[in-house]
Design an enzyme around this catalytic site. Structure first.
Site, short mmCIF file in Angstrom:
data_model
loop_
_atom_site.label_atom_id
_atom_site.label_comp_id
_atom_site.label_asym_id
_atom_site.label_seq_id
_atom_site.Cartn_x
_atom_site.Cartn_y
_atom_site.Cartn_z
N ASN A 19 0.49 -0.61 -0.07
CA ASN A 19 -0.11 -0.12 0.20
C ASN A 19 0.72 0.80 -0.09
O ASN A 19 0.73 2.30 -0.33
CB ASN A 19 -0.66 0.40 1.47
CG ASN A 19 -1.89 -0.18 0.98
OD1 ASN A 19 -2.64 -1.31 0.19
ND2 ASN A 19 -2.69 -0.64 2.20
N ASP A 63 -2.63 -10.68 6.65
CA ASP A 63 -2.32 -12.84 6.68
C ASP A 63 -1.29 -12.02 7.66
O ASP A 63 -1.20 -13.59 8.87
CB ASP A 63 -1.27 -12.44 5.69
CG ASP A 63 -1.86 -12.90 3.86
OD1 ASP A 63 -3.18 -12.22 3.27
OD2 ASP A 63 -1.35 -13.11 2.64
N ARG A 113 -11.00 12.16 9.72
CA ARG A 113 -11.31 11.50 8.47
C ARG A 113 -12.75 10.69 9.20
O ARG A 113 -13.91 10.55 8.19
CB ARG A 113 -10.53 10.38 8.28
CG ARG A 113 -9.24 11.01 7.65
CD ARG A 113 -8.19 10.26 7.48
NE ARG A 113 -7.12 10.96 6.57
CZ ARG A 113 -5.82 9.94 5.91
NH1 ARG A 113 -6.02 9.06 6.14
NH2 ARG A 113 -4.97 10.65 5.05
N HIS A 133 -7.82 2.56 5.75
CA HIS A 133 -6.63 1.44 6.82
C HIS A 133 -7.51 1.21 7.93
O HIS A 133 -7.68 1.06 8.87
CB HIS A 133 -6.19 2.87 7.59
CG HIS A 133 -4.59 2.76 8.34
ND1 HIS A 133 -3.24 3.20 7.39
CD2 HIS A 133 -5.07 2.27 9.88
CE1 HIS A 133 -2.52 2.90 9.06
NE2 HIS A 133 -2.99 2.55 9.49
P1 ADP Z 1 3.22 -1.10 4.94
O1 ADP Z 1 2.27 -0.12 5.86
O2 ADP Z 1 2.20 -1.22 6.90
O3 ADP Z 1 4.13 -1.51 4.80
P2 ADP Z 1 1.84 -1.88 3.46
O4 ADP Z 1 0.63 -2.71 2.63
O5 ADP Z 1 2.45 -1.36 2.51
O6 ADP Z 1 2.37 -1.80 4.81
O7 ADP Z 1 3.16 -3.67 2.58
C1 ADP Z 1 3.14 -4.83 3.47
C2 ADP Z 1 3.47 -5.49 2.42
O8 ADP Z 1 3.39 -6.73 2.60
C3 ADP Z 1 2.72 -5.84 0.96
O9 ADP Z 1 4.12 -5.63 -0.44
C4 ADP Z 1 2.07 -6.91 0.84
O10 ADP Z 1 2.68 -7.46 -0.64
C5 ADP Z 1 3.03 -7.78 1.52
N1 ADP Z 1 2.49 -9.05 2.19
C6 ADP Z 1 1.33 -8.87 2.99
N2 ADP Z 1 1.45 -10.61 3.51
C7 ADP Z 1 2.08 -10.92 2.81
C8 ADP Z 1 2.68 -12.62 3.22
N3 ADP Z 1 1.41 -13.43 3.33
N4 ADP Z 1 3.73 -13.02 3.01
C9 ADP Z 1 4.48 -12.51 2.58
N5 ADP Z 1 4.11 -10.77 1.78
C10 ADP Z 1 3.20 -10.44 2.30
#
Ligand code: ADP
Length: 640
Positions: free
Chosen positions: A182, A408, A467, A577
């Site tokens: 995100n 996840d 928000r 969020h």
């Molecule tokens: P934050 O802002 O907390 O860093 P983001 O949404 O920017 O969160 O990043 C979270 C990342 O984790 C994403 O790129 C997502 O695809 C990855 N992700 C989510 N679940 C898994 C998983 N089971 N295994 C590996 N990567 C994951």
């Protein structure tokens, strides 16, 4: 569109146009599947037309080129990079779109299909055809590092960099085919008090009543009382200094974060966080990330302390952190989905994951695993399970999130008894694009210079509010639908861009925003009552002049809305969020249901809960990922 992209497109188009003429003269090959030559076509993507050229020999798709595109950086352009070779290698139109870039993928496939048609090929057969070389399942993989980071958004990459800076070997695993999560598609505002930049912000940008209310509120406990006293003395010193710049401090930021989340957040975490946001910003700058010189107020930030990166969306953060990751040869395993934490003697010692071909990937962590998987805004089942604030968060409510935001890490954490906090607090923005729910197309630049009107053309809320308050207000309007209205102050020229790398001219041309020389004309274009719209703007301008007295209680203003052209863009509620998640302490260690640290497990960013309380302030997420991702990585690297 960048000049570079245009130029590249122009050169390629010129060449293609010449070739198309050649094609028309090429006689159809009698025995071949295609009339050899190069054909061009275009289809609508996220950011306008995606133009492609396809070169055919008699029996082969020889080359697919994307000539021109303006897809979302870090998202749609991944499809631009990945799909053409997949089509050529597989000799098929039956390729999966790139996850998270479905609109861009569909545009490329549609344009290529049209070229196939022009070349006399059988589109239906190519759509049905399995890829020539189906990917065989790769061998299982076992790796080991000191620190394993799950997720490559802002928090994961910050953790990877800081763990590496702490001397640890690091492996990052990411389930999507690209890094960024995100974070890369976010508005990217970074809140921190910042004496250097806020020198340029006039004191008038922050009302005294806001500070006094925070100081005088009934304390929620000893720490709160202490921080109120601290704020009182900071504010007295500021007044005594005679400064004409905006007052700000980590204490003010902390108390606004605490009250803005209904005192639900953990003040210990909040205080730790706001005391480190400026250091986090400087850390990014030390890696060459660039921010603008002025601060602004992003939607729901409540104070003019939001920093805007120079690069569009969240690309600046991801590029900066990835440049460290790449230059330090930290492996990032893409399309590798973490499924289970490996426990040994009560300690997290690794992760079991599924690799790109369904193969088993096991990564052992000698020191610790950092969970940085983000939130669950795209997991409708989880939204429905935990929501107790909104009427429904079923699939009818769109989201700004990327498809990988499915919670996840929360589920994997629960499986090892991690405690969860604040899961019922899910943030909606009143700022979704009708249809997609995306933040793209949002014409507001900052809080001060725009108003919201409903389908009747009437204002309905203080547009500088929290928000959740603004979204609740929007839900009470006809069809939960509103218009953001602003003027030339926000877009001095037609090529001025919004926060999502789109120029106002492009948005108007695409029918995603409306432009007019008078408010009455604008009202006619967006089909609201012109008298109501004129009255709404007049009432707002009166409050701007008086710096107060707004009927909705708004306190943040800058310019009047009085200079044509006037613009309007439609917006609807959208899930943005998830405030809840894994319980952590200030060292970003994950805490279990018995309130005991889970050895070997750390977490940062949106996967955690407890920092933002019931409502996250706008602009507080990016610093959360940077500050707490950085702490999580450092803590893991320092583990014995
Ligand atoms: P934050 O802002 O907390 O860093 P983001 O949404 O920017 O969160 O990043 C979270 C990342 O984790 C994403 O790129 C997502 O695809 C990855 N992700 C989510 N679940 C898994 C998983 N089971 N295994 C590996 N990567 C994951």
């Amino acid at each position: 569109m960048s000049a570079k992209k245009l130029l590249r497109g122009a050169i390629a188009l010129f060449a293609a146009a010449a070739l198309v003429v050649g094609c028309a003269q090429t006689p159809a090959a009698k025995s071949g599947q295609f009339k050899p030559g190069t054909y061009t076509s275009a289809a609508k993507g996220m950011g306008g037309d995606v133009k492609v050229s396809v070169t055919f020999t008699a029996n082969e798709i020889a080359e697919v080129k994307v000539l021109e595109q303006n897809e979302t950086p870090g998202v749609g352009d991944v499809a631009v990079e990945k799909l053409p070779p997949m089509i050529v290698e597989g000799q098929t139109l039956n390729v999966d779109g790139v996850a998270g870039a479905s609109i861009s993928s569909a545009a490329i496939l549609a344009a290529v299909a049209d070229c196939v048609k022009q070349a006399g090929g059988d589109v239906a057969a190519l759509k049905a055809k399995k890829a020539a070389a189906a990917t065989a399942k790769a061998a299982d993989v076992t790796e080991t590092a000191d620190v394993v980071v799950i997720g490559s958004g802002g928090a994961g990459l910050s953790a990877a960099v800081s763990a590496s800076q702490g001397g640890a070997s690091v492996i990052v695993i990411e389930k999507m085919p690209k890094v960024g999560g995100n974070t890369i598609i976010s508005g990217a505002a970074y809140n921190t008090s910042d004496p250097e930049r806020q020198k340029n912000t006039p004191a008038a940008a922050g009302p005294e009543s806001t500070v006094m209310k925070l100081i005088d509120a009934a304390p929620a406990g000893d720490l709160h009382k202490e921080m109120q006293a601290q704020l009182k003395s900071e504010y007295a010193a500021y007044k005594a200094s005679g400064s004409t710049s905006l007052f700000d401090s980590p204490t003010l930021h902390a108390l606004q974060t605490f009250e803005g989340g209904d005192r639900v957040g953990n003040l210990v975490l909040i205080k730790n966080y706001t005391s480190k946001t400026l250091a986090g910003l400087k850390w990014l700058e030390s890696m060459d990330m660039k921010f603008k010189d002025d601060c602004f107020t992003v939607l729901g930030a409540l104070w003019q302390r939001s920093h805007k990166p120079i690069k569009p969306l969240g690309t600046g953060y991801i590029e900066t952190l990835m440049s460290y990751v790449t230059s330090h040869k930290i492996p990032v395993m893409l399309e590798t989905k973490a499924e289970k934490l490996i426990m040994k003697d009560g300690r997290v010692v690794g992760v079991e994951a599924k690799g790109p071909t369904g193969n088993k990937v096991t990564v052992y962590a000698k020191k610790g695993v950092v969970m940085a998987t983000g939130g669950f805004g795209k997991n409708v089942e989880m939204r429905q399970k935990y929501n107790d604030q909104w009427k429904t968060l079923d699939a009818s409510i769109p989201s700004t999130n990327h498809p990988g935001a499915t919670g996840d890490g929360i589920i994997m954490g629960q499986a090892v008894n991690a405690d969860l906090v604040g899961m019922n607090y899910i943030q909606l923005l009143p700022m979704g694009e009708p249809g997609s729910g995306s933040l793209a197309g949002n014409i507001e630049q900052g809080v001060e210079d725009r108003i919201f009107v409903n389908k009747q053309g009437k204002r309905f809320i203080a547009e500088d509010a929290r928000r959740d308050v603004m979204t609740q207000g929007l839900y009470k309007q006809t069809d939960a639908y509103m218009w953001v209205v602003l003027d030339k102050h926000s877009y001095p020229t037609g090529s001025t861009k919004n926060n999502f790398n789109e120029t106002i001219d492009e948005l108007v041309a695409a029918g995603r925003a409306f432009k007019a020389d008078t408010l009455a004309e604008l009202a006619a274009k967006i089909k609201v009552d012109p008298a109501n719209l004129e009255m709404a703007v007049a009432e707002f301008n009166k409050a701007v002049d008086a710096k107060g007295g707004d009927p909705f209680g708004r306190t943040l203003f800058s310019h009047r809305i009085d200079t044509p052209p006037f613009y309007a863009g439609a917006r609807v509620p959208t899930v943005h969020h998830t405030m809840g998640g894994l319980k952590v302490n200030v060292d970003c260690q994950v805490i279990d249901t018995k309130n005991v640290v889970i050895p070997g497990l750390y977490a940062g960013g949106e996967v955690t809960g407890g920092l933002h309380g019931s409502n996250r302030l706008g602009g507080n997420a990016l610093p959360d990922t940077v500050v707490n991702g950085r702490i999580a990585g450092a803590s893991a690297a320092a583990a014995k």
